[in-house]
Scaffold this motif. Sequence first.
Motif, PDB file in Angstrom:
ATOM      1  N   TRP A 171       5.659   1.057  -7.548  1.00 40.34           N
ATOM      2  CA  TRP A 171       6.622  -0.045  -7.524  1.00 40.34           C
ATOM      3  C   TRP A 171       7.838   0.292  -6.674  1.00 40.34           C
ATOM      4  CZ3 TRP A 171       6.073  -0.948 -13.487  1.00 40.34           C
ATOM      5  CH2 TRP A 171       5.001  -1.815 -13.724  1.00 40.34           C
ATOM      6  N   HIS A 172       8.324   1.514  -6.780  1.00 39.99           N
ATOM      7  CA  HIS A 172       9.505   1.917  -5.993  1.00 39.99           C
ATOM      8  C   HIS A 172       9.176   2.025  -4.501  1.00 39.99           C
ATOM      9  CE1 HIS A 172      12.496   2.692  -9.149  1.00 39.99           C
ATOM     10  NE2 HIS A 172      11.448   2.997  -9.897  1.00 39.99           N
ATOM     11  N   LEU A 173       7.979   2.534  -4.214  1.00 42.75           N
ATOM     12  CA  LEU A 173       7.582   2.735  -2.809  1.00 42.75           C
ATOM     13  C   LEU A 173       7.208   1.425  -2.119  1.00 42.75           C
ATOM     14  CD1 LEU A 173       5.512   6.028  -3.266  1.00 42.75           C
ATOM     15  CD2 LEU A 173       7.811   5.825  -2.321  1.00 42.75           C
ATOM     16  N   THR A 174       7.111   0.355  -2.916  1.00 35.98           N
ATOM     17  CA  THR A 174       6.823  -0.971  -2.339  1.00 35.98           C
ATOM     18  C   THR A 174       7.963  -1.956  -2.655  1.00 35.98           C
ATOM     19  OG1 THR A 174       5.494  -1.550  -4.296  1.00 35.98           O
ATOM     20  CG2 THR A 174       4.302  -0.690  -2.381  1.00 35.98           C
ATOM     21  N   ASP A 175       9.136  -1.406  -3.036  1.00 41.14           N
ATOM     22  CA  ASP A 175      10.347  -2.207  -3.314  1.00 41.14           C
ATOM     23  C   ASP A 175      10.119  -3.294  -4.359  1.00 41.14           C
ATOM     24  OD1 ASP A 175      11.906  -0.795  -1.415  1.00 41.14           O
ATOM     25  OD2 ASP A 175      11.005  -1.964   0.204  1.00 41.14           O
ATOM     26  N   GLU A 219      16.764   2.834  -3.896  1.00 36.40           N
ATOM     27  CA  GLU A 219      16.897   2.270  -2.547  1.00 36.40           C
ATOM     28  C   GLU A 219      16.237   3.148  -1.485  1.00 36.40           C
ATOM     29  OE1 GLU A 219      17.974  -0.727  -1.694  1.00 36.40           O
ATOM     30  OE2 GLU A 219      18.251  -1.084  -3.841  1.00 36.40           O
ATOM     31  N   GLY A 220      15.408   2.518  -0.650  1.00 36.91           N
ATOM     32  CA  GLY A 220      14.795   3.222   0.487  1.00 36.91           C
ATOM     33  C   GLY A 220      13.865   4.354   0.111  1.00 36.91           C
ATOM     34  N   ALA A 221      13.294   4.315  -1.087  1.00 38.35           N
ATOM     35  CA  ALA A 221      12.400   5.400  -1.534  1.00 38.35           C
ATOM     36  C   ALA A 221      11.182   5.516  -0.614  1.00 38.35           C
ATOM     37  CB  ALA A 221      11.953   5.147  -2.965  1.00 38.35           C
ATOM     38  N   LYS A 222      10.977   6.710  -0.082  1.00 42.82           N
ATOM     39  CA  LYS A 222       9.829   6.955   0.809  1.00 42.82           C
ATOM     40  C   LYS A 222       8.803   7.901   0.188  1.00 42.82           C
ATOM     41  CE  LYS A 222      12.088   6.145   5.278  1.00 42.82           C
ATOM     42  NZ  LYS A 222      13.420   5.715   4.784  1.00 42.82           N
ATOM     43  N   VAL A 223       9.271   8.800  -0.689  1.00 40.54           N
ATOM     44  CA  VAL A 223       8.380   9.791  -1.296  1.00 40.54           C
ATOM     45  C   VAL A 223       8.636   9.839  -2.802  1.00 40.54           C
ATOM     46  CG1 VAL A 223       7.730  12.248  -1.384  1.00 40.54           C
ATOM     47  CG2 VAL A 223       8.368  11.217   0.796  1.00 40.54           C
ATOM     48  N   ILE A 270       1.813  13.389  -5.439  1.00 39.20           N
ATOM     49  CA  ILE A 270       2.874  12.993  -4.513  1.00 39.20           C
ATOM     50  C   ILE A 270       2.396  11.772  -3.727  1.00 39.20           C
ATOM     51  CG2 ILE A 270       4.233  13.675  -2.470  1.00 39.20           C
ATOM     52  CD1 ILE A 270       4.119  16.586  -3.572  1.00 39.20           C
ATOM     53  N   MET A 271       3.222  10.745  -3.696  1.00 39.99           N
ATOM     54  CA  MET A 271       2.884   9.509  -2.997  1.00 39.99           C
ATOM     55  C   MET A 271       3.929   9.200  -1.934  1.00 39.99           C
ATOM     56  SD  MET A 271       1.728   7.444  -6.394  1.00 39.99           S
ATOM     57  CE  MET A 271       1.567   5.819  -5.657  1.00 39.99           C
ATOM     58  N   LYS A 272       3.458   8.615  -0.822  1.00 42.66           N
ATOM     59  CA  LYS A 272       4.356   8.257   0.267  1.00 42.66           C
ATOM     60  C   LYS A 272       4.247   6.765   0.581  1.00 42.66           C
ATOM     61  CE  LYS A 272       4.064  12.764   2.646  1.00 42.66           C
ATOM     62  NZ  LYS A 272       3.632  13.447   3.889  1.00 42.66           N
ATOM     63  N   ARG A 273       5.348   6.213   1.051  1.00 41.08           N
ATOM     64  CA  ARG A 273       5.382   4.810   1.437  1.00 41.08           C
ATOM     65  C   ARG A 273       4.424   4.580   2.602  1.00 41.08           C
ATOM     66  NH1 ARG A 273       9.337   0.428   1.142  1.00 41.08           N
ATOM     67  NH2 ARG A 273      10.670   1.662  -0.212  1.00 41.08           N
ATOM     68  N   ARG A 288       0.828  -1.203   0.000  1.00 41.07           N
ATOM     69  CA  ARG A 288       0.000   0.000   0.000  1.00 41.07           C
ATOM     70  C   ARG A 288       0.861   1.251   0.000  1.00 41.07           C
ATOM     71  NH1 ARG A 288      -3.790  -1.146   5.046  1.00 41.07           N
ATOM     72  NH2 ARG A 288      -2.649  -3.081   5.328  1.00 41.07           N
ATOM     73  N   THR A 289       0.384   2.270  -0.672  1.00 38.43           N
ATOM     74  CA  THR A 289       1.047   3.568  -0.614  1.00 38.43           C
ATOM     75  C   THR A 289      -0.026   4.615  -0.355  1.00 38.43           C
ATOM     76  OG1 THR A 289       0.818   3.812  -3.000  1.00 38.43           O
ATOM     77  CG2 THR A 289       2.928   2.981  -2.204  1.00 38.43           C
ATOM     78  N   GLU A 290       0.413   5.752   0.150  1.00 40.72           N
ATOM     79  CA  GLU A 290      -0.530   6.842   0.456  1.00 40.72           C
ATOM     80  C   GLU A 290      -0.444   7.899  -0.635  1.00 40.72           C
ATOM     81  OE1 GLU A 290      -0.680  10.717   3.345  1.00 40.72           O
ATOM     82  OE2 GLU A 290       0.637   9.074   3.934  1.00 40.72           O
ATOM     83  N   ILE A 291      -1.603   8.365  -1.111  1.00 40.54           N
ATOM     84  CA  ILE A 291      -1.618   9.513  -2.024  1.00 40.54           C
ATOM     85  C   ILE A 291      -1.592  10.747  -1.135  1.00 40.54           C
ATOM     86  CG2 ILE A 291      -2.850  10.723  -3.856  1.00 40.54           C
ATOM     87  CD1 ILE A 291      -4.221   7.967  -4.472  1.00 40.54           C
ATOM     88  N   ALA A 292      -0.425  11.366  -1.019  1.00 40.23           N
ATOM     89  CA  ALA A 292      -0.268  12.505  -0.107  1.00 40.23           C
ATOM     90  C   ALA A 292      -0.889  13.766  -0.688  1.00 40.23           C
ATOM     91  CB  ALA A 292       1.211  12.728   0.193  1.00 40.23           C
ATOM     92  N   SER A 293      -0.842  13.904  -2.015  1.00 41.82           N
ATOM     93  CA  SER A 293      -1.538  15.017  -2.677  1.00 41.82           C
ATOM     94  C   SER A 293      -1.651  14.729  -4.162  1.00 41.82           C
ATOM     95  CB  SER A 293      -0.807  16.356  -2.462  1.00 41.82           C
ATOM     96  OG  SER A 293       0.454  16.342  -3.071  1.00 41.82           O
ATOM     97  N   CYS A 294      -2.695  15.280  -4.765  1.00 44.40           N
ATOM     98  CA  CYS A 294      -2.896  15.139  -6.211  1.00 44.40           C
ATOM     99  C   CYS A 294      -3.589  16.420  -6.674  1.00 44.40           C
ATOM    100  CB  CYS A 294      -3.753  13.908  -6.514  1.00 44.40           C
ATOM    101  SG  CYS A 294      -3.950  13.632  -8.279  1.00 44.40           S
ATOM    102  N   VAL A 295      -2.874  17.246  -7.408  1.00 42.32           N
ATOM    103  CA  VAL A 295      -3.424  18.547  -7.810  1.00 42.32           C
ATOM    104  C   VAL A 295      -3.430  18.677  -9.328  1.00 42.32           C
ATOM    105  CG1 VAL A 295      -2.929  19.802  -5.673  1.00 42.32           C
ATOM    106  CG2 VAL A 295      -1.164  19.619  -7.417  1.00 42.32           C
TER     107      VAL A 295
END
Length: 248
Positions: free
Chosen positions: A208-212, A220-224, A245-248, A97-104
């Motif tokens: 894909w990056h935010l869920t490895d 590596e270690g992508a969080k945002v 913008i998406m967050k891990r 799962r990832t969080e949609i932190a913002s979408c404008v």
Amino acid sequence: GQRTVFMDVYAMSARAHMEAYGTTQRQLAAIAAKNHFHSSMNPLAQYQQDYSIEEVLASPDVAYPLTRLMCLPIGDGVAAAIICSKDFAHKVGAKNRTEIASCVLSSAQISPDPKESNLTKLAKKAFEKAGIGPEDVDLAEVHDATAMGEISCTEGLMICPVGEGGRYGEAGHTKLGGKLPVNVSGGLECQGHPIGATGIRQVVELYWHLTDRAGKRQVEGAKVGLAQNAGGSTSSGEGALSVTIMKR
């Protein structure tokens, strides 16, 4: 050769940038070569071959200073994303799962500050909503219809100062392993551009990056992650613009 009018628009923009900031054709080629290197690790890209800066410069001219390997191919493709509430994701046992932190989203508008692009205005909103700044982003997927498009996007998103996009890219900061990898998928230049599918394709890449799960090209270690897409052209800028913008 045949080309869309957008390639001429990007070529004009590139020539103006070269004149104003000393950006070079070699810097454009370095950015394109970086994206072709990224695409060599992406089995879903339309182009998957690594090209050197010299090979990019030697490819056929489209409209000076752009050569064919600096420009996107139009292609067929599909992309999909499932968006749901946290509760529903929990209920169905979604593991990744990832969080949609913002979408404008914005349409073209004449900026009251001519020094500030429509993209910068929109990016500021997206960052504010997500509670972060450009320095917190770990990777970005941007609308690089050409290598010049990537320069405009990195500057507009405040990843680097206006006028510095060419030098920033040439220094390797946007390459996998650099300060802020940009278009690790290979971007539109290598993924191809099925128009409607491109925006979601960028979001899927971030996911894909935010869920490895990005394989060899994993940041590596992508969080945002940040995705920026654009379409159409008007006298006051792009017809439509989006920043997610998406967050891990």
